[in-house]
Design a protein around this motif. Structure first.
Motif, PDB file in Angstrom:
ATOM      1  N   ASN A  22      -5.474  -6.268   1.240  1.00  0.00           N
ATOM      2  CA  ASN A  22      -4.733  -5.171   0.613  1.00  0.00           C
ATOM      3  C   ASN A  22      -3.239  -5.342   0.745  1.00  0.00           C
TER       4      ASN A  22
ATOM      5  N   THR B 166       0.813  -1.218   0.000  1.00  0.00           N
ATOM      6  CA  THR B 166       0.000   0.000   0.000  1.00  0.00           C
ATOM      7  C   THR B 166       0.842   1.262   0.000  1.00  0.00           C
TER       8      THR B 166
ATOM      9  N   GLN C 212      -8.263  -3.047  -6.988  1.00  0.00           N
ATOM     10  CA  GLN C 212      -8.240  -1.852  -6.142  1.00  0.00           C
ATOM     11  C   GLN C 212      -9.642  -1.511  -5.638  1.00  0.00           C
TER      12      GLN C 212
ATOM     13  N   ARG D  58      -5.974 -11.949  -0.218  1.00  0.00           N
ATOM     14  CA  ARG D  58      -6.488 -11.577  -1.537  1.00  0.00           C
ATOM     15  C   ARG D  58      -7.100 -12.797  -2.225  1.00  0.00           C
TER      16      ARG D  58
ATOM     17  N   ASP E 130      -1.662  -5.980  -6.865  1.00  0.00           N
ATOM     18  CA  ASP E 130      -2.082  -4.884  -5.987  1.00  0.00           C
ATOM     19  C   ASP E 130      -1.151  -3.694  -6.116  1.00  0.00           C
TER      20      ASP E 130
ATOM     21  N   PHE F 138     -10.472  -3.850  -2.803  1.00  0.00           N
ATOM     22  CA  PHE F 138      -9.783  -3.463  -1.570  1.00  0.00           C
ATOM     23  C   PHE F 138     -10.541  -2.353  -0.850  1.00  0.00           C
TER      24      PHE F 138
END
Length: 400
Positions: A199, A82, A384, A205, A107, A387
């Motif tokens: 995330n 992130t 995205q 995930r 991600d 998330f």
């Protein structure tokens, strides 16, 4: 940095509008022409997906040793997935891109692509890369195409999810193998089942991406409009989850300590965490009754704004990272497949064969990998979106 903070930071950086940052057209055009450096460069490689531990650093070190005229040293850096985009964006807005290469999964790529911080490699820099048709079969090509040309596939895995459980606390006959049975078990054993924040976790995930297929959702490829059953299920399940660990490593530590008795996981985690003794060597394993394999892949990405000399070295390094020599290194670190279709456990050498024999569950995985359906994961933009929905509707309500 937390998920919300990361988004805020990126939004603030984007709002600044500083002229030093590359424009969308410059990242897409890839007009920069690579130039061989006149003296070796120091590279800075930022890993947002655990690739350095997964054989990536060993491969890069081998490249550096073989190419002293191109690379003098490497500064290895790691960051939460992130946080990667914010770091690159800040460098670009400051007018000096110090990161040479980024490693990470869909991600990382999705967030970076959304903020236009990556250089488009394919087709613009295709001449500097290997013939992908010779090393990628249909599954690998599909994953490569997910990158939109902004990354080169350097890792590929059938992945998961499936379930690991504490065999000292649970008999195999007690392990639930459907989402509904997991919910009932979690209700009866509050705080003993969890999955990591998707995330920042490959297993988290994979778990949320498999559920729409298992639960019969309307459109597994559309988290916003097609996952009504999944979101309702995850909200219910969350009532019996004490917290969502912020990474796969933290989840593994909680499972290994006995705090958790059952977790969804993926191949690389099941193998590597048993090898490192984070999990008990006797950890139990089982597939879901309706097994859904969500494939995983990781990419090498080049930040927009690197110099022509850095670009030249990046392309040479990436080409080596998908070579047979480099990909064989990955098969002794917790995976059973590679990004190069020509490299398998059978031909990767004695180190890979010994590793798989000891940690690769030869009595389980060969049959398991032929069971169930194999699915391509969500594309980066939809990922995205998932998330954001998970954080708002599920992650913020743990134990609620």
């Amino acid at each position: 940095m937390g998920v919300v903070a990361a988004f805020v930071a990126i939004a603030l950086l984007s709002a600044c509008g500083a002229p030093a940052g590359p424009s969308t057209s410059s990242t897409s055009a890839g007009a920069i022409t690579p130039e061989k450096p006149s003296s070796p460069l120091k590279l800075t490689i930022l890993d947002g997906g655990g690739d350095l531990k997964g054989g990536g650093q060993a491969a890069i070190d081998a490249f550096v040793k073989a190419n002293p005229d191109l690379v003098s040293a490497v500064d290895y850096q790691t960051a939460a997935g992130t946080d990667v985009t914010g770091k690159i964006k800040a460098q670009q807005l400051g007018g000096s891109v110090s990161t040479s290469l980024v490693l990470g999964g869909p991600d990382v790529l999705g967030a970076a692509e959304a903020q236009h911080v990556l250089l488009r490699q394919i087709p613009q820099q295709k001449a500097g890369l290997p013939d992908l048709a010779s090393i990628q079969d249909q599954g690998r090509t599909g994953f490569q195409n997910m990158s939109g040309g902004y990354g080169l596939l350097i890792g590929y895995d059938q992945n998961g999810p499936f379930l690991d459980y504490n065999a000292a606390m649970l008999d195999a006959s007690q392990v639930p193998t459907t989402p509904e049975a997991i919910l009932a078990w979690a209700k009866a054993h509050p705080g003993k089942f969890a999955y990591a924040n998707p995330n920042n976790s490959g297993s988290g995930r994979a778990f949320i991406e498999a559920l729409p297929h298992m639960l019969g959702d309307a459109n597994p490829s559309d988290p916003a409009n097609g996952w009504s059953k999944t979101w309702a299920y995850l909200e219910q399940l969350g009532q019996y989850i004490s917290s969502y660990p912020t990474s796969s490593t933290l989840l593994a530590q909680q499972f290994g300590s006995g705090q958790l008795q059952m977790i969804p996981t993926v191949i690389s985690h099941d193998m590597s965490f048993r090898q490192s003794s984070t999990y008990p060597a006797t950890t139990g394993i089982t597939l879901f009754a309706d097994q859904q394999w969500i494939t995983d892949g990781h990419f090498a990405m080049i930040p927009a704004g690197v110099s022509p000399q850095t670009l030249y070295v990046d392309l040479k390094l990436e080409s080596f990272m998908v070579s047979a020599q480099a990909q064989a290194m990955r098969l002794s670190t917790g995976v059973l497949t590679s990004a190069n279709q020509q490299v398998t456990v059978d031909n990767a050498g004695p180190a890979a064969a010994a590793y798989v024999q000891k940690w690769g569950r030869p009595d389980f995985y060969p049959a398991a990998l032929k069971t169930g359906a194999v699915r391509t994961p969500l594309p980066p933009s939809a990922l995205q979106q998932a998330f954001g929905l998970w954080q708002r509707n599920v992650g913020a309500k743990a134990g609620g």
